[in-house]
Design an enzyme around this catalytic site. Structure first.
Site: not given
Ligand code: DCP
Ligand code: MG
Ligand code: MN
Length: 319
Positions: A169, A50, A159
């Protein structure tokens, strides 16, 4: 492809693509052929092909097909509802449902409370949250908590702690020195959550899908005063004894956590969100037979040191 598989809740393929992407990001020459790609870590022949297709044609037929297939599109729509898995989504598609309206208006479908909210706030919950807004939600929680008891601490993990420009979130780690999980839980669940609900900041308590760890987390939705956009928020209850291990775990990312846990287990140790343990007795396939003894739980840096891993700042844990 990673995002596509993530929407389809295909965790294995999502992870495979994320790892390949992380590898590509680390390269400083353009990877063009499949042989070149395949020689890199975490890139198998399927993904290597790919990569070559993208490098040569600037597109990926497999992805175009996936995004255009009508059945896939409906599946993606339905799996995008908070708390809806591929199995549930497929059943709805088989039953002939095509839109969110179909689900809401169906006389036979009994949506759960989570699903109803997930549909009502579909667009909100599909959006990432800008970093500044994550900080504002954190501030509301911290202020309310410190009004109840100034010695509480509220740290934004996930994060955000890794420095991300936007987050899925808000992960709030809540702790207090010299305090047990029980005493913190009591304040969070009996005082903080009801207070913030009454203020209109917390909007909805999501029923936890997995039991077990349930008591130490509160999952819900929050909304800033003056805004109409609802966000996902997690309140993580952490006793002071475990704050180092919890910071490590809830900072992630998930791939970093897997690697560091594997490293611990290879050294005969065990790492989880509560602490680093030694003398864990393992049977076949590294299956854990005993819990072992706690070596360190309080200090994140100390856990790295004992593991013999040079300190990695949260920003450097985006694996
Ligand atoms: N975590 C993990 N393994 C999982 C889920 C979570 O190790 N399967 C840990 C690492 C994550 C942290 O918990 O960083 C918070 O989980 P989130 O799902 O909130 O993930 P992030 O905050 O990293 O990303 P996002 O911005 O999507 O919320
Ligand atoms: Mg998060
Ligand atoms: Mn979270």
């Amino acid at each position: 492809m990673s995002r596509y598989y993530d929407r389809m809740h295909d965790n294995w393929r999502t992870l495979a693509y994320r790892k390949a992407i992380a590898t590509l990001r680390r390269q400083n020459v353009k990877v063009v052929t499949k042989e070149q790609a395949k020689a890199l870590p975490n890139i198998g022949s399927r993904i290597a092909e790919k990569i070559e297709e993208i490098a040569l044609t600037s597109r990926l037929q497999r992805l175009n097909n996936a995004l255009q297939d009508p059945r896939d599109q409906v599946l993606q729509l339905f799996t995008g509802i908070y708390g809806v898995g591929l199995k549930q989504a497929s059943l709805w598609v088989e039953a002939g449902h095509r839109t969110l309206e179909d689900l809401k208006n169906s006389p036979v479908i009994k949506l759960t409370a989570n699903q109803t909210i997930g549909i009502e706030h579909y667009d909100d919950l599909a959006q990432r949250i800008p970093r500044d807004e994550v900080a504002e939600h954190g501030e509301v929680v911290r202020n309310a908590l410190q009004k109840i008891d100034p010695s509480f601490q509220a740290i934004i993990g996930g994060s955000y702690r890794r420095g991300a420009a936007n987050s899925g979130d808000i992960d709030m780690i809540i702790t207090k020195s010299d305090s047990s999980a029980h005493s913190i839980r009591t304040v969070v669940l009996d005082v903080l959550v009801p207070t913030l609900m009454k203020k209109g900041f917390l909007k909805f308590a999501l029923a936890a899908s997995k039991s077990g760890e349930q008591g130490d987390k509160w999952h819900g939705l929050s909304c800033l005063l003056g805004s109409t956009v609802w966000r996902r928020i997690d309140l993580l209850i952490v006793p002071s004894e475990e704050i180092g291990a919890a910071l490590l775990y809830f900072t992630g990312n998930d791939i970093f956590n897997r690697s560091i846990r594997l490293l611990a287990s290879k050294k005969g140790l065990r790492l989880n969100q509560r602490g680093l343990y030694k003398n864990v007795i393992r049977g076949v396939n590294r299956a854990k037979l005993t819990d072992g003894e706690l070596v360190e739980g309080k200090d994140e840096k100390e856990i790295f040191r004992i593991l013999g891993v040079p300190w990695r700042a949260p920003e450097d844990r985006n694996c």
